[in-house]
Write an enzyme that holds these catalytic residues in place. Structure first.
Site, PDB file in Angstrom:
ATOM      1  N   CYS A   1      -1.785 -12.801  -6.558  1.00 26.57           N
ATOM      2  CA  CYS A   1      -2.742 -12.033  -7.362  1.00 26.57           C
ATOM      3  C   CYS A   1      -3.819 -12.960  -7.948  1.00 26.57           C
ATOM      4  O   CYS A   1      -3.506 -13.952  -8.605  1.00 26.57           O
ATOM      5  CB  CYS A   1      -2.016 -11.290  -8.486  1.00 26.57           C
ATOM      6  SG  CYS A   1      -3.152 -10.272  -9.442  1.00 26.57           S
TER       7      CYS A   1
ATOM      8  N   MET B   1      -0.077  -2.506  -3.175  1.00 29.26           N
ATOM      9  CA  MET B   1      -1.455  -2.454  -3.694  1.00 29.26           C
ATOM     10  C   MET B   1      -1.483  -1.670  -5.004  1.00 29.26           C
ATOM     11  O   MET B   1      -1.227  -0.457  -5.016  1.00 29.26           O
ATOM     12  CB  MET B   1      -2.394  -1.814  -2.678  1.00 29.26           C
ATOM     13  CG  MET B   1      -2.768  -2.765  -1.545  1.00 29.26           C
ATOM     14  SD  MET B   1      -4.126  -2.139  -0.551  1.00 29.26           S
ATOM     15  CE  MET B   1      -3.276  -0.879   0.338  1.00 29.26           C
ATOM     16  N   ALA B   2      -1.803  -2.393  -6.075  1.00 30.67           N
ATOM     17  CA  ALA B   2      -1.855  -1.761  -7.393  1.00 30.67           C
ATOM     18  C   ALA B   2      -2.866  -0.617  -7.380  1.00 30.67           C
ATOM     19  O   ALA B   2      -3.973  -0.760  -6.867  1.00 30.67           O
ATOM     20  CB  ALA B   2      -2.252  -2.808  -8.435  1.00 30.67           C
TER      21      ALA B   2
ATOM     22  N   HIS C   1      -1.593 -13.728   2.781  1.00 26.80           N
ATOM     23  CA  HIS C   1      -2.961 -13.197   2.840  1.00 26.80           C
ATOM     24  C   HIS C   1      -3.859 -14.422   2.984  1.00 26.80           C
ATOM     25  O   HIS C   1      -3.982 -15.222   2.051  1.00 26.80           O
ATOM     26  CB  HIS C   1      -3.279 -12.419   1.554  1.00 26.80           C
ATOM     27  CG  HIS C   1      -4.706 -11.960   1.486  1.00 26.80           C
ATOM     28  ND1 HIS C   1      -5.285 -11.490   0.337  1.00 26.80           N
ATOM     29  CD2 HIS C   1      -5.669 -11.880   2.427  1.00 26.80           C
ATOM     30  CE1 HIS C   1      -6.545 -11.151   0.574  1.00 26.80           C
ATOM     31  NE2 HIS C   1      -6.803 -11.390   1.829  1.00 26.80           N
TER      32      HIS C   1
ATOM     33  N   ASN D   1      -1.224 -11.469   6.996  1.00 25.88           N
ATOM     34  CA  ASN D   1      -1.931 -10.419   6.252  1.00 25.88           C
ATOM     35  C   ASN D   1      -3.398 -10.818   6.058  1.00 25.88           C
ATOM     36  O   ASN D   1      -3.706 -11.984   5.840  1.00 25.88           O
ATOM     37  CB  ASN D   1      -1.229 -10.230   4.885  1.00 25.88           C
ATOM     38  CG  ASN D   1      -1.978  -9.310   3.937  1.00 25.88           C
ATOM     39  OD1 ASN D   1      -2.281  -9.686   2.803  1.00 25.88           O
ATOM     40  ND2 ASN D   1      -2.299  -8.110   4.368  1.00 25.88           N
ATOM     41  N   GLY D   2      -4.243  -9.809   6.148  1.00 27.60           N
ATOM     42  CA  GLY D   2      -5.670 -10.007   5.867  1.00 27.60           C
ATOM     43  C   GLY D   2      -6.537  -9.483   6.981  1.00 27.60           C
ATOM     44  O   GLY D   2      -6.501  -9.979   8.104  1.00 27.60           O
TER      45      GLY D   2
ATOM     46  N   GLN E   1       7.942  -5.415  -5.981  1.00 28.74           N
ATOM     47  CA  GLN E   1       7.311  -6.730  -6.128  1.00 28.74           C
ATOM     48  C   GLN E   1       7.151  -7.093  -7.597  1.00 28.74           C
ATOM     49  O   GLN E   1       6.661  -6.285  -8.384  1.00 28.74           O
ATOM     50  CB  GLN E   1       5.926  -6.738  -5.474  1.00 28.74           C
ATOM     51  CG  GLN E   1       5.329  -8.133  -5.438  1.00 28.74           C
ATOM     52  CD  GLN E   1       3.849  -8.150  -5.077  1.00 28.74           C
ATOM     53  OE1 GLN E   1       3.046  -7.487  -5.710  1.00 28.74           O
ATOM     54  NE2 GLN E   1       3.496  -8.920  -4.062  1.00 28.74           N
TER      55      GLN E   1
HETATM   56  C1  LIG Z   1      -6.684  -2.345  -4.780  1.00 26.83           C
HETATM   57  C2  LIG Z   1      -5.790  -3.463  -4.353  1.00 26.83           C
HETATM   58  C3  LIG Z   1      -4.618  -3.697  -5.037  1.00 26.83           C
HETATM   59  C4  LIG Z   1      -3.758  -4.735  -4.641  1.00 26.83           C
HETATM   60  N1  LIG Z   1      -2.587  -4.926  -5.304  1.00 26.83           N
HETATM   61  C5  LIG Z   1      -1.708  -5.869  -4.864  1.00 26.83           C
HETATM   62  C6  LIG Z   1      -0.423  -6.009  -5.457  1.00 26.83           C
HETATM   63  O1  LIG Z   1      -0.024  -5.257  -6.356  1.00 26.83           O
HETATM   64  N2  LIG Z   1       0.387  -6.991  -4.979  1.00 26.83           N
HETATM   65  C7  LIG Z   1       0.010  -7.818  -3.956  1.00 26.83           C
HETATM   66  O2  LIG Z   1       0.770  -8.693  -3.554  1.00 26.83           O
HETATM   67  N3  LIG Z   1      -1.188  -7.683  -3.361  1.00 26.83           N
HETATM   68  C8  LIG Z   1      -2.046  -6.729  -3.785  1.00 26.83           C
HETATM   69  N4  LIG Z   1      -3.235  -6.562  -3.134  1.00 26.83           N
HETATM   70  C9  LIG Z   1      -3.536  -7.377  -1.949  1.00 26.83           C
HETATM   71  C10 LIG Z   1      -3.115  -6.643  -0.674  1.00 26.83           C
HETATM   72  O3  LIG Z   1      -1.735  -6.385  -0.666  1.00 26.83           O
HETATM   73  C11 LIG Z   1      -3.474  -7.453   0.584  1.00 26.83           C
HETATM   74  O4  LIG Z   1      -2.812  -8.682   0.511  1.00 26.83           O
HETATM   75  C12 LIG Z   1      -4.955  -7.687   0.702  1.00 26.83           C
HETATM   76  O5  LIG Z   1      -5.688  -6.490   0.475  1.00 26.83           O
HETATM   77  C13 LIG Z   1      -5.326  -8.222   2.093  1.00 26.83           C
HETATM   78  O6  LIG Z   1      -4.892  -7.349   3.090  1.00 26.83           O
HETATM   79  P1  LIG Z   1      -5.905  -6.300   3.816  1.00 26.83           P
HETATM   80  O7  LIG Z   1      -7.067  -7.098   4.331  1.00 26.83           O
HETATM   81  O8  LIG Z   1      -5.069  -5.700   4.910  1.00 26.83           O
HETATM   82  O9  LIG Z   1      -6.339  -5.323   2.783  1.00 26.83           O
HETATM   83  C14 LIG Z   1      -4.103  -5.549  -3.534  1.00 26.83           C
HETATM   84  C15 LIG Z   1      -5.288  -5.297  -2.841  1.00 26.83           C
HETATM   85  C16 LIG Z   1      -6.123  -4.272  -3.225  1.00 26.83           C
HETATM   86  C17 LIG Z   1      -7.382  -4.009  -2.433  1.00 26.83           C
END
Ligand SMILES: Cc1cc2nc3c(=O)[nH]c(=O)nc-3n(C[C@H](O)[C@H](O)[C@H](O)COP(=O)(O)O)c2cc1C
Length: 339
Positions: free
Chosen positions: A113, A30-31, A184, A215-216, A83
């Site tokens: 993304c 997560m960025a 996701h 995921n999600g 990644q």
């Molecule tokens: C702030 C933020 C930054 C994210 N950055 C990335 C990233 O760098 N690479 C990536 O594959 N997914 C990124 N995601 C997506 C998450 O890894 C994840 O797939 C998505 O939040 C769904 O999962 P969750 O419902 O458990 O949060 C980001 C999500 C958020 C909220």
């Protein structure tokens, strides 16, 4: 999807090429969130496998200060995946080689993304509708990577929610020798709207032979169990559910192993973890940037507690570490309930 399947929740390991993980619970990249302090706190509470934030292949090759900062790690911060995001097969392969040479344990490719700055260049989730480009990238990376597993993380589709695009790209990934796919279960167009459609994870699991990591919308241990039961996925990946809640990894582990739930963290535990996070963040990026980051991070830890909104207002104007420590110290979630 339908009725929950009888699946083996006890299977807590995940083998990805030569990487044997003692867990099937993965922390997503997560960025702006999964930096070194976040990972160190997580690991101290039970996080087994984590990712850096995504890095642009070009930025990595140019050794930009931003990419250098993202790549900081410590010896205990393992196993750790990196990644890459990008759309040029040559630079993706060059960056992949650097990742392997630097000793990361796994390389993941970002095909999820949704941010226009990324998709506008044909990278991230834009590759879901460019299967030929995706194949070129997979093939050029697999030519240079010798040891570590290469995986791909994607969304269900660009606009089409059926999962057709994710299945096609995952089959290409499998064909090219990638080790797993994380899904996701939302489209790029959905961003974070509505619920993730776990039925698409189940469809993907039926469609490919490589491990599928779902995921999600996993926000508690029961969510993880339901996802595994409904989809048959080989592992679960959590993102937002771990922000400010590093205890979630052990809670999921316990549910999967059918063990009693670990004791819930006390409020004192939450404050201690947050104070620790603050110290690590200041150490990692210095006081000025650390304070800005901690304005967000501190709110994760206290979210859903009575008084969190007032805390957020105060922390957002906080100017020094000592002031922030005092705000955290003084926060008392029950105070707003007192009569
Ligand atoms: C702030 C933020 C930054 C994210 N950055 C990335 C990233 O760098 N690479 C990536 O594959 N997914 C990124 N995601 C997506 C998450 O890894 C994840 O797939 C998505 O939040 C769904 O999962 P969750 O419902 O458990 O949060 C980001 C999500 C958020 C909220």
């Amino acid at each position: 999807m339908g009725e929950p399947r009888q699946i083996k929740l006890l299977d807590m390991s995940l083998k990805l090429k030569n990487l044997m993980l003692n867990t099937s619970v993965i922390q997503s990249p997560m960025a702006g969130c999964t930096d070194l302090p976040f990972r160190l706190i997580g690991r101290s509470k039970g996080m087994e496998f984590a990712f850096l934030e995504m890095i642009s292949a070009e930025a990595l090759i140019r050794e930009t200060p931003e990419s250098e900062e993202i790549m900081k790690r410590t010896p205990e911060d393992r196993p750790l995946g990196a990644q890459l995001v990008g759309c040029n097969a040559d630079s993706m392969a060059q960056a992949a080689q650097i990742i392997e040479d630097l000793g990361y344990d796994l390389l993941d490719l970002n095909l999820g993304c949704p941010v226009p700055k990324i998709t506008g260049k044909g990278a991230g989730s834009a590759l879901l509708i460019r299967p030929d480009d995706a194949r070129r990238i997979f093939e050029s990376i697999m030519k240079v990577i010798k040891k570590i597993p290469v995986t791909v993380k994607m969304r269900s589709g660009y606009e089409d929610p059926s999962g057709k695009e994710a299945i096609l790209i995952s089959r290409i990934a499998e064909d090219c020798g990638l080790s797993a796919v994380s899904l996701h279960a939302r489209t790029r167009a959905q961003r974070y709207m509505g619920n993730a459609d776990w039925a698409v994870i189940a469809k993907l699991k039926e469609a490919v032979g490589i491990p599928v990591i779902g995921n999600g919308d996993i926000f508690c241990a029961e969510d993880a169990k339901r996802m595994k039961q409904m989809t048959g996925c080989d592992g679960v990946m959590l993102g937002r559910g771990a922000l400010g809640n590093p205890w979630i990894y052990r809670q999921i582990q316990a549910v999967f192993e059918d063990h009693p739930a670990p004791e819930k963290p006390t409020f004192a535990d939450v404050k201690a973890a947050l104070m620790n996070h603050l110290a690590l963040e200041i150490d990692f990026i210095g006081e000025r940037k650390g304070l800005l980051q901690m304005r967000r991070v501190a709110c994760w830890y206290f979210k859903d507690m009575p008084g969190a909104a007032q805390f957020r207002t105060k922390i957002n104007v906080c100017q020094s570490v000592s002031e922030m420590k005092k705000l955290i110290d003084d926060f008392e979630p029950l105070s707003t309930l007192s009569v």
